[in-house]
Design an enzyme around this catalytic site. Structure first.
Site, short mmCIF file in Angstrom:
data_model
loop_
_atom_site.label_atom_id
_atom_site.label_comp_id
_atom_site.label_asym_id
_atom_site.label_seq_id
_atom_site.Cartn_x
_atom_site.Cartn_y
_atom_site.Cartn_z
N GLY A 1 -17.78 1.65 -3.45
CA GLY A 1 -18.69 2.78 -3.34
C GLY A 1 -20.04 2.58 -3.99
N LEU A 2 -20.25 1.50 -4.74
CA LEU A 2 -21.53 1.30 -5.41
C LEU A 2 -22.67 1.19 -4.41
CD1 LEU A 2 -20.80 -1.14 -8.38
CD2 LEU A 2 -20.90 1.34 -8.36
N LEU A 3 -22.37 0.66 -3.21
CA LEU A 3 -23.41 0.48 -2.19
C LEU A 3 -23.40 1.62 -1.18
CD1 LEU A 3 -22.80 -3.33 -1.65
CD2 LEU A 3 -24.86 -2.31 -2.66
N GLY A 4 -22.69 2.69 -1.50
CA GLY A 4 -22.56 3.80 -0.56
C GLY A 4 -23.61 4.87 -0.67
N GLY A 5 -24.48 4.78 -1.68
CA GLY A 5 -25.55 5.76 -1.81
C GLY A 5 -25.30 6.87 -2.80
N PRO B 1 -16.44 -3.95 1.16
CA PRO B 1 -17.79 -4.21 1.67
C PRO B 1 -18.86 -3.35 1.00
CG PRO B 1 -16.53 -2.92 3.25
CD PRO B 1 -15.56 -3.36 2.20
N LEU B 2 -18.45 -2.22 0.41
CA LEU B 2 -19.39 -1.35 -0.31
C LEU B 2 -19.19 -1.43 -1.81
CD1 LEU B 2 -19.33 1.82 1.98
CD2 LEU B 2 -20.82 -0.18 2.12
N TYR C 1 0.83 -1.20 0.00
CA TYR C 1 0.00 0.00 0.00
C TYR C 1 0.88 1.26 0.00
CZ TYR C 1 -4.03 -2.93 1.36
OH TYR C 1 -5.02 -3.87 1.41
#
Length: 325
Positions: free
Chosen positions: A219-223, A215-216, A53
């Site tokens: 960002g697709l599941l972030g709203g 987990p998102l 990273y």
């Protein structure tokens, strides 16, 4: 904060894990320190990083963590620290061994580099960042066993392993009298449920905890995925948004009915999955991090879980029942 044992190990970790992949890339050092301090204040002592990273400067994120630890105040002592080995480190001294992999050479050399950057003499969890099927398990386990005996690592983890990779690894470890893998880090979310076929059942059966990256789903599941002009999106991401637009719209409506943000519900859903020990929070800002904590408070009723299954159908259960008579 809630805590759970990591797989069949005796070590307890927070049910939310702080991911650090953005530190030094999208998150400047001062903001990273604020997020790290806030995590400890919230009871999150499980921190995940990797030697690769740091964007164009591999190892930068570990260096940032090392400087945070050096501030004292028990920061290192309070932390369950995980880092990883596998990738190309842009180190010319690696010579012909610079390519990604899990040779004993790389494990030893790159562990020493991580400890130096982190400013510590050990990590609680040392993770194989990817599977390397070209190296014998005898070589891999011998290298990890040596590091454990030297007190440099506490437990061994894996990431991106198939179910059968986990089974083979554990079989080889058992033959050597070794504990083997205690945690698998895997991509899993409402839009990516394939792990339910093989990986999650294998992990549960073998006593391996599961930590979740993406987990998102980036960002697709972030709203915000359906909001025009939010963030910089490439062609591939825009295409992906269009593919799942109907599901995201239904999800947004359902979350509004629940009175919760989309990211909160997506994280809470993961915490309801029996195989999952901890989702990894990849927050770029302190605000994003603090918002994520709400997921611990949200308890989804059976009918809410059923509605999420309706919006985001899984593969149909475990293999082979999902596709055989």
């Amino acid at each position: 904060m809630e805590y759970a044992k990591l797989g069949r190990s005796g070590m307890r970790v927070s049910r939310l894990c702080l991911g650090t992949m953005n530190f030094g890339v999208d998150t400047e050092e001062r903001e990273a320190f604020r997020i790290l301090d806030a995590a400890l204040d919230a009871g999150i002592q499980f921190i995940d990083t990797a030697n690769g990273y740091g964007g164009e400067k591999s190892g930068l994120t570990e260096e940032i963590l090392g400087r945070w630890f050096r501030q004292g105040g028990g920061r290192r002592e309070k932390t369950v620290l995980a880092t990883k080995v596998y990738g190309y480190m842009r180190d010319p001294l690696d010579g012909p061994n610079r390519e990604a992999g899990l040779s004993a050479y790389k494990i030893r050399r790159h562990l020493e580099g991580s400890l130096r950057r982190l400013g510590t003499d050990h990590v609680e969890l040392y993770i194989m960042h990817h599977v390397d099927r070209s190296v014998l398990w005898d070589e891999i386990w011998e290298a990890f066993e040596a590091a454990r005996l030297q007190g440099k690592i506490g437990y061994v983890g894996s990431s991106n392993f198939a179910g059968w990779d986990l089974a083979v690894a554990q079989g080889e470890a058992k033959a050597r009298g070794s504990m083997g893998i205690v945690a698998e880090q895997h991509k899993y979310n409402l839009l990516c449920r394939l792990p339910e076929l093989e990986v999650l059942p294998a992990a549960q059966g073998l006593g391996i905890g599961v930590t979740v990256w993406a987990p998102l789903d980036a960002g697709l599941l972030g709203g915000n995925a359906l909001k025009p002009g939010v963030g910089v999106r490439g062609a591939a991401q825009r295409e992906r948004i269009e593919q799942v637009r109907g599901q995201l719209l239904a999800f947004s409506r359902f979350c509004a009915e629940l009175g919760e943000r989309e990211d909160t519900v997506a994280l809470a859903w993961l915490l309801h999955q029996p195989a999952v020990t901890a989702p990894i929070l990849g927050a770029r800002t302190l605000e994003q991090f603090e918002r994520s904590l709400r997921a611990l408070e949200v308890k989804l009723a059976p009918d809410a879980l059923a509605k999420l299954d309706e919006i985001f159908p899984g593969p149909g259960g475990e293999a082979p029942r999902a596709y055989a008579w």
